[in-house]
Design a protein around this motif. Structure first.
Motif, short mmCIF file in Angstrom:
data_model
loop_
_atom_site.label_atom_id
_atom_site.label_comp_id
_atom_site.label_asym_id
_atom_site.label_seq_id
_atom_site.Cartn_x
_atom_site.Cartn_y
_atom_site.Cartn_z
N SER A 86 -9.33 11.45 4.57
CA SER A 86 -9.95 11.13 3.29
C SER A 86 -11.46 11.23 3.42
O SER A 86 -12.00 10.88 4.47
CB SER A 86 -9.62 9.69 2.87
N ALA A 87 -12.10 11.69 2.33
CA ALA A 87 -13.56 11.78 2.25
C ALA A 87 -14.15 12.90 3.12
O ALA A 87 -15.37 13.00 3.26
CB ALA A 87 -14.22 10.45 2.58
N THR A 97 -9.54 13.81 -1.14
CA THR A 97 -9.30 12.40 -1.46
C THR A 97 -8.26 11.82 -0.51
O THR A 97 -8.39 10.72 -0.03
CB THR A 97 -8.81 12.19 -2.91
N THR A 98 -7.21 12.60 -0.28
CA THR A 98 -6.22 12.19 0.71
C THR A 98 -5.39 13.41 1.09
O THR A 98 -5.55 14.48 0.50
CB THR A 98 -5.30 11.07 0.19
N ASP A 115 0.85 -1.19 0.00
CA ASP A 115 0.00 0.00 0.00
C ASP A 115 0.89 1.25 0.00
O ASP A 115 1.76 1.40 0.85
CB ASP A 115 -0.88 -0.02 1.26
N MET A 116 0.67 2.10 -0.98
CA MET A 116 1.48 3.32 -1.09
C MET A 116 1.10 4.29 0.03
O MET A 116 -0.04 4.34 0.46
CB MET A 116 1.27 3.97 -2.45
N ASP A 117 2.07 5.10 0.47
CA ASP A 117 1.83 6.05 1.56
C ASP A 117 1.26 7.35 1.00
O ASP A 117 1.86 7.94 0.09
CB ASP A 117 3.14 6.34 2.30
N CYS A 118 0.13 7.79 1.56
CA CYS A 118 -0.52 9.06 1.15
C CYS A 118 -0.47 9.23 -0.36
O CYS A 118 -0.04 10.28 -0.85
CB CYS A 118 0.18 10.27 1.75
N PHE A 119 -0.90 8.24 -1.09
CA PHE A 119 -0.54 8.11 -2.50
C PHE A 119 -0.68 9.39 -3.34
O PHE A 119 0.30 9.94 -3.83
CB PHE A 119 -1.32 6.96 -3.13
N TYR A 120 -1.89 9.91 -3.48
CA TYR A 120 -2.06 11.09 -4.35
C TYR A 120 -1.25 12.28 -3.82
O TYR A 120 -0.64 13.01 -4.59
CB TYR A 120 -3.53 11.53 -4.47
N ARG A 157 -2.82 15.40 8.41
CA ARG A 157 -3.49 14.40 9.26
C ARG A 157 -3.33 14.74 10.74
O ARG A 157 -4.22 14.46 11.55
CB ARG A 157 -2.94 12.99 8.99
N TYR A 166 0.84 13.73 6.01
CA TYR A 166 0.81 13.53 7.47
C TYR A 166 0.73 14.85 8.23
O TYR A 166 0.12 14.92 9.29
CB TYR A 166 2.01 12.70 7.92
N ASP A 215 -3.45 2.36 -5.64
CA ASP A 215 -2.26 2.38 -4.77
C ASP A 215 -2.10 1.13 -3.92
O ASP A 215 -1.33 1.12 -2.98
CB ASP A 215 -2.28 3.63 -3.88
N LYS A 265 3.27 1.88 8.89
CA LYS A 265 3.11 2.97 7.95
C LYS A 265 3.63 4.25 8.56
O LYS A 265 3.38 4.45 9.74
CB LYS A 265 1.62 3.14 7.63
P1 TTP Z 1 -5.41 4.92 0.92
O1 TTP Z 1 -4.36 3.88 0.76
O2 TTP Z 1 -6.57 4.63 1.80
O3 TTP Z 1 -4.77 6.26 1.48
P2 TTP Z 1 -3.37 6.92 1.21
O4 TTP Z 1 -2.52 6.08 0.32
O5 TTP Z 1 -3.60 8.32 0.74
O6 TTP Z 1 -2.76 7.02 2.65
P3 TTP Z 1 -2.09 5.87 3.54
O7 TTP Z 1 -0.67 6.29 3.72
O8 TTP Z 1 -2.84 5.88 4.83
O9 TTP Z 1 -2.23 4.58 2.78
O10 TTP Z 1 -6.00 5.36 -0.48
C1 TTP Z 1 -5.19 5.46 -1.64
C2 TTP Z 1 -5.60 6.61 -2.52
O11 TTP Z 1 -6.98 6.49 -2.87
C3 TTP Z 1 -5.47 7.96 -1.84
O12 TTP Z 1 -4.20 8.55 -2.02
C4 TTP Z 1 -6.58 8.77 -2.44
C5 TTP Z 1 -7.61 7.76 -2.87
N1 TTP Z 1 -8.76 7.80 -1.93
C6 TTP Z 1 -9.88 8.54 -2.27
O13 TTP Z 1 -9.94 9.15 -3.33
N2 TTP Z 1 -10.94 8.58 -1.38
C7 TTP Z 1 -10.92 7.93 -0.18
O14 TTP Z 1 -11.87 7.99 0.60
C8 TTP Z 1 -9.74 7.14 0.16
C9 TTP Z 1 -9.66 6.40 1.47
C10 TTP Z 1 -8.70 7.12 -0.74
#
Ligand code: TTP
Ligand code: MG
Length: 346
Positions: free
Chosen positions: A54-55, A41-42, A8-13, A48, A45, A102, A153
């Motif tokens: 998110s959402a 969408t995200t 799972d990518m960190d804070c992907f977008y 956060r 940190y 991600d 993470k």
């Molecule tokens: P996640 O893996 O849930 O979140 P993340 O990668 O941003 O953060 P984390 O380090 O905690 O993994 O979701 C991956 C991507 O999906 C995120 O960057 C944006 C998108 N996304 C949405 O568009 N809406 C949402 O409600 C969620 C949870 C994610």
């Protein structure tokens, strides 16, 4: 015993946007949510820490974090990065199941190496190719691997070993079980189930009596048992839209009104994402406030609104009650050749 990695990518977008705009590093950044009705969408940190999630609607996010910087969403860019990551994963095994842009599961059972080392190496490769960090969970099944990937993470990895599962599951809060969202979690907690250990005290028969078919799934999941396979390159077998309602639907009339919006959404999805596929069946799915679920389906190549209404009527008549989730969908005929697009979800 299988060896599954959840990556799972960190804070992907947000991480991609910060890579593109290094001047913003260290400042709280959200992707999406800038306009009145949009949601975040995200976020990174830094954001956060202020409680941005998110959402969350943009106005709520800027209330919690006054200096928050909103950036527009660029899906095209995220898809490109996702494709690079996917090809790195496919360099290890073809047993890669993408879950979203991600996130993916890998089954590395047959590779004759420690899963821990594979995870380390593929994370390093992803970092070298994209400058992005990721986290990984390693476990004997998908549910546990996904739980484990959150543990260290960002930029870390964690393994749950077979002989640790029993101990680990006892203390695990029920909202960590696959498929238990915030609402179900709240209900389970109100019924006195806080941890998986609490759920484990009930026999299979009791679980089914209490929760219907879902009770059977829960019975195994709360013990850390999950035999869902990693499904590579999955071609869509079905397409559906569903919605959980914040206020239960309490009459057939309310369900009919609600289902029309879902049918319209499904039609649009079919047109845009599956116009070449042949439909085999249509179905309607209901979930009630007491956890019961029911599905009605029928064979048809061309489902109409009237047909969905009919299925709804039949499903509703089977078990009356307060409806909290409605879904409509279709199942497709088998597709012979998976198209290249199917390699990439979304
Ligand atoms: P996640 O893996 O849930 O979140 P993340 O990668 O941003 O953060 P984390 O380090 O905690 O993994 O979701 C991956 C991507 O999906 C995120 O960057 C944006 C998108 N996304 C949405 O568009 N809406 C949402 O409600 C969620 C949870 C994610
Ligand atoms: Mg992520």
């Amino acid at each position: 015993m299988r060896k599954i990695i959840h990556l799972d990518m960190d804070c992907f977008y947000a991480a991609i946007e910060l890579r593109e705009n290094p001047a913003l590093r260290g400042r709280p950044v959200a992707v999406g949510g800038a306009n009145r009705r949009g949601v975040v969408t995200t976020c990174n940190y830094e954001a956060r820490r202020f409680g941005v999630r998110s959402a969350m609607p943009g106005f709520e996010a800027s209330k919690r974090c006054p200096g928050l910087i909103f950036l527009p969403v660029r899906f095209g860019l995220y898809r490109e990065e996702s494709a690079k990551i996917r090809s790195i994963l496919l360099g290890y095994t073809s047993l890669v199941e993408p879950v979203s842009l991600d996130e993916a599961y890998l089954d590395v059972t047959g590779l004759g190496r420690f899963a821990w080392d594979i995870a380390k190496e593929l994370r390093a490769r992803i970092r070298a190719a994209t400058s992005l960090t990721s986290s990984a969970g390693i476990a004997p099944n998908k549910m546990l691997a996904k739980i484990a990937s959150e543990w260290r993470k960002p930029d870390g990895q964690f393994a749950i070993l077979p002989d640790q599962i029993e101990e680990f599951m006892k203390a695990l809060p029920i909202n960590k079980i696959s498929g238990v969202g915030p609402k179900n979690a709240e209900k389970l907690i109100n019924m006195g189930f806080r941890t998986c250990g609490d759920l484990q005290r009930h026999r299979l028969g009791e679980m089914i009596q209490r929760f219907g078919r879902w009770g059977k799934e829960l019975y195994y999941l709360c013990r850390g048992q999950d035999d869902r396979p990693v499904q590579p390159n999955r071609t869509r077998k079905s397409m559906s839209t569903e919605r959980t309602y914040s206020e239960n639907l309490t009459s057939p009339e309310a369900c009919r009104i609600a289902i029309d919006a879902l049918i319209a959404e499904l039609e649009s999805d079919l047109k845009h994402k599956a116009s070449q596929r042949q439909i085999r069946k249509a179905f309607v799915k209901l979930r009630f406030s007491d956890f019961r679920r029911t599905t009605r389906e029928c064979v048809t190549p061309h489902p109409s609104k009237e047909l969905f209404h009919e299925l709804l009527g039949e499903a509703y008549a089977r078990r009356t009650g307060h409806v909290r989730l409605l879904g409509v969908g279709v199942r497709f005929n088998e597709q012979i050749e998976p198209s290249p697009q199917n390699l990439m979800l979304l």
